[in-house]
Design an enzyme around this catalytic site. Sequence first.
Site, mmCIF file in Angstrom:
data_model
loop_
_atom_site.group_PDB
_atom_site.id
_atom_site.type_symbol
_atom_site.label_atom_id
_atom_site.label_comp_id
_atom_site.label_asym_id
_atom_site.label_seq_id
_atom_site.Cartn_x
_atom_site.Cartn_y
_atom_site.Cartn_z
ATOM 1 N N GLU A 52 -18.389 -21.392 93.038
ATOM 2 C CA GLU A 52 -17.821 -20.138 92.530
ATOM 3 C C GLU A 52 -18.826 -19.625 91.518
ATOM 4 O O GLU A 52 -18.932 -20.152 90.411
ATOM 5 C CB GLU A 52 -16.440 -20.413 91.925
ATOM 6 C CG GLU A 52 -15.598 -19.173 91.802
ATOM 7 C CD GLU A 52 -15.634 -18.615 90.406
ATOM 8 O OE1 GLU A 52 -16.475 -17.705 90.165
ATOM 9 O OE2 GLU A 52 -14.863 -19.076 89.570
ATOM 10 N N CYS B 290 -15.864 -14.519 85.080
ATOM 11 C CA CYS B 290 -16.629 -14.159 86.294
ATOM 12 C C CYS B 290 -15.967 -13.015 87.051
ATOM 13 O O CYS B 290 -16.631 -12.193 87.659
ATOM 14 C CB CYS B 290 -16.712 -15.337 87.249
ATOM 15 S SG CYS B 290 -17.423 -16.781 86.520
HETATM 16 C C1 SIN Z 1 -13.554 -17.216 86.264
HETATM 17 O O1 SIN Z 1 -14.101 -16.759 85.282
HETATM 18 O O2 SIN Z 1 -14.161 -17.377 87.299
HETATM 19 C C2 SIN Z 1 -12.127 -17.667 86.273
HETATM 20 C C3 SIN Z 1 -11.145 -16.616 86.063
HETATM 21 C C4 SIN Z 1 -9.843 -16.799 86.781
HETATM 22 O O3 SIN Z 1 -9.615 -17.786 87.479
HETATM 23 O O4 SIN Z 1 -9.023 -15.922 86.661
#
Ligand code: SIN
Length: 482
Positions: free
Chosen positions: A255, A289
Site C-alpha cells: 500500500e 496516504c
Molecule cells: C493510510 O494513510 O494509508 C491509511 C488511512 C486509512 O486507512 O484510512
Amino acid sequence: MMNEQQVDLKQAALIGMNWIPCGRNNVQEVINPATGHLLGTVPKLSKEHIHNAIEIAEQAFNAWRKTSTNHRCAILTKWYQKIEENEERLASIITLEQGKPFAEALGEIRYAASYIKWYSQPTLQDNGSIIKGDVENESLSIVTEPVGLCAAITPWNFPAAMLTRKAAPALAVGCSIIIKPAPETPFTALALSELALQAGVPPGLINVVTGDAPVIGDILCSSKKIKKLSFTGSTLVGKKLMQACAPTVKRLSLELGGNAPFIVCNDADVDKAIDGAMQSKFRNAGQTCVCANAFYVHDSLYERFAEGLEKRIKALSLGQGSQPHSDIGPLINESALEKVDALVRDAKEKGGNIVCGGSRWSESDRWYLPTLITQATVDMRCVQEEIFGPVVALVRYSDEDKLIAQLRLQDTGLAAYFYSDSLSRIHQLAAELNVGMVGINTGLISDAAMPFGGVKSSGVGREGGRQGIMEYLETKYIKLCY
Ligand code: SIN
C-alpha cells in the site's frame, strides 16, 4: 488522555514469549513530535535476534495452521475486547509518539479494532469448493491454506490501524507474523501485541522486531521461510522491497503513496464539498496516504469553494494532541516539515496565491500552518506530488473531459474523490477514474469491510474486506479418483 508517566511504555522488542530489553548502547530513540523530547527507547536488535524471530514464528505457524477457524476467531475476538478495554491508554500512546490529537487517536484505535472484529468472523473463510468431475468416481476440489509465516512493515502515520489491518487477517486464516513497526512509532505496536498475548494469542504468532530498518528489511525479504510481505509506506521503499523479495518470489501486498484528486464538479453541493474537503485533507494533519491531495474546482464554483474553505481553515486550532481542543498536531519530524515547506515555496514561485498559512507556526516550528493556495496550476509540485501535510492547493478547471484524461495519466492511483449531484456523471466519473478507491460526495472512505488499496504505483493487493483475507491464503486444487 494519559500522560507520559501514566502510560507505562513497553520499551522492549517481542520475540516469541520473550520481551527483549534495551541494551546499554544499542537503542533506538523515540521522540515525542510535539515536544522534541525523548519519549523512550526500544532495542536495536541484532541479526541473530531477527533470525531467531523467524525460527520461532515458523514453529508457531506450524501449530497454528492446524487449529480450527472457530478457535482462531474466538481468540481474535478476545484481542478485540482487550483493545476496547484499553482504548484510552492505546490512544494516548499514539498521541505521544505520533502527535495526532487524542480524539483522532481514539478514532484510530476504534478503526484498528474494527479490522480485528471484521476478521474474527469465521464465515469469511468459506473459500473452498468441490465439484463433480466429468468422469465417474472423480471429485475435484479447491481448498485454501494459509500462506505461512508473514512479515509486515508498518508506517508511523496510522501505527495501530495499519498493524491490525495486516495482523488480523493473517492470524485469522492460520498465519504467523513478524512486525517491524516504523522507528517513530514502535510503542503502539508493542502495546497492541502485549494485549494480543494477554488475549490468548499463542507466543510466536505475533513478534515485534525493532532496530535498524535496512538490516531488518534485508533479512525479512531474503528469508525463504517468510512467504509473504505486507508493506505500507512510500512508493520508493515499496519498489526496493519488491526487488528484494524477487529472489524468494514472495507474495506481496504493497500500500504505497497516493496523490488523490478531489474534484468539485459544476453541479456539486459546495457546502458539502467543503465539509468533505476538511475531513479528508486535515485528518492526521494531512499525513494520510488516502487523503485528498490536489483539488480541482470547476470555474463556476471556484470562488465560493475557496472562500468557504478559507473560513474553515482559519478556524482550525493548532496544539499538542494532548490538549482537548486541538485539531492539528505537529508533523512527524523535521524532514516532513522541510518537504511541505519546499512544496509551498515552489507553488509561490510558480504564481500560487497563499491565502493563509504558508509557513511554520510561530509558537512552535514543529507545526506547519494549515495552508490554502489558490491559483494553483498542474506544474506545481504540490499538485504533482504527495504533500503529506496540511496544505490545500486549488486548481481551477472548466473542461471535465480534459481533466479526467489528464488524471488518468497520473502515475499513482490510490483514491479519488468527487462531488456531483448528477447521477449520470457519478457513474461516468466513478468508471473513468483510474484508482483503487472512489469517494463520491464524501471525504472519508475507509472501512474494515471494504478493500483498501491502489493501482499503478500506489501498490498491489488489497487490505480489508473479503479481498484482504485472500492475500493471506494460497489456493490448492485436489483431484481425487475413487
Ligand atoms: C493510510 O494513510 O494509508 C491509511 C488511512 C486509512 O486507512 O484510512
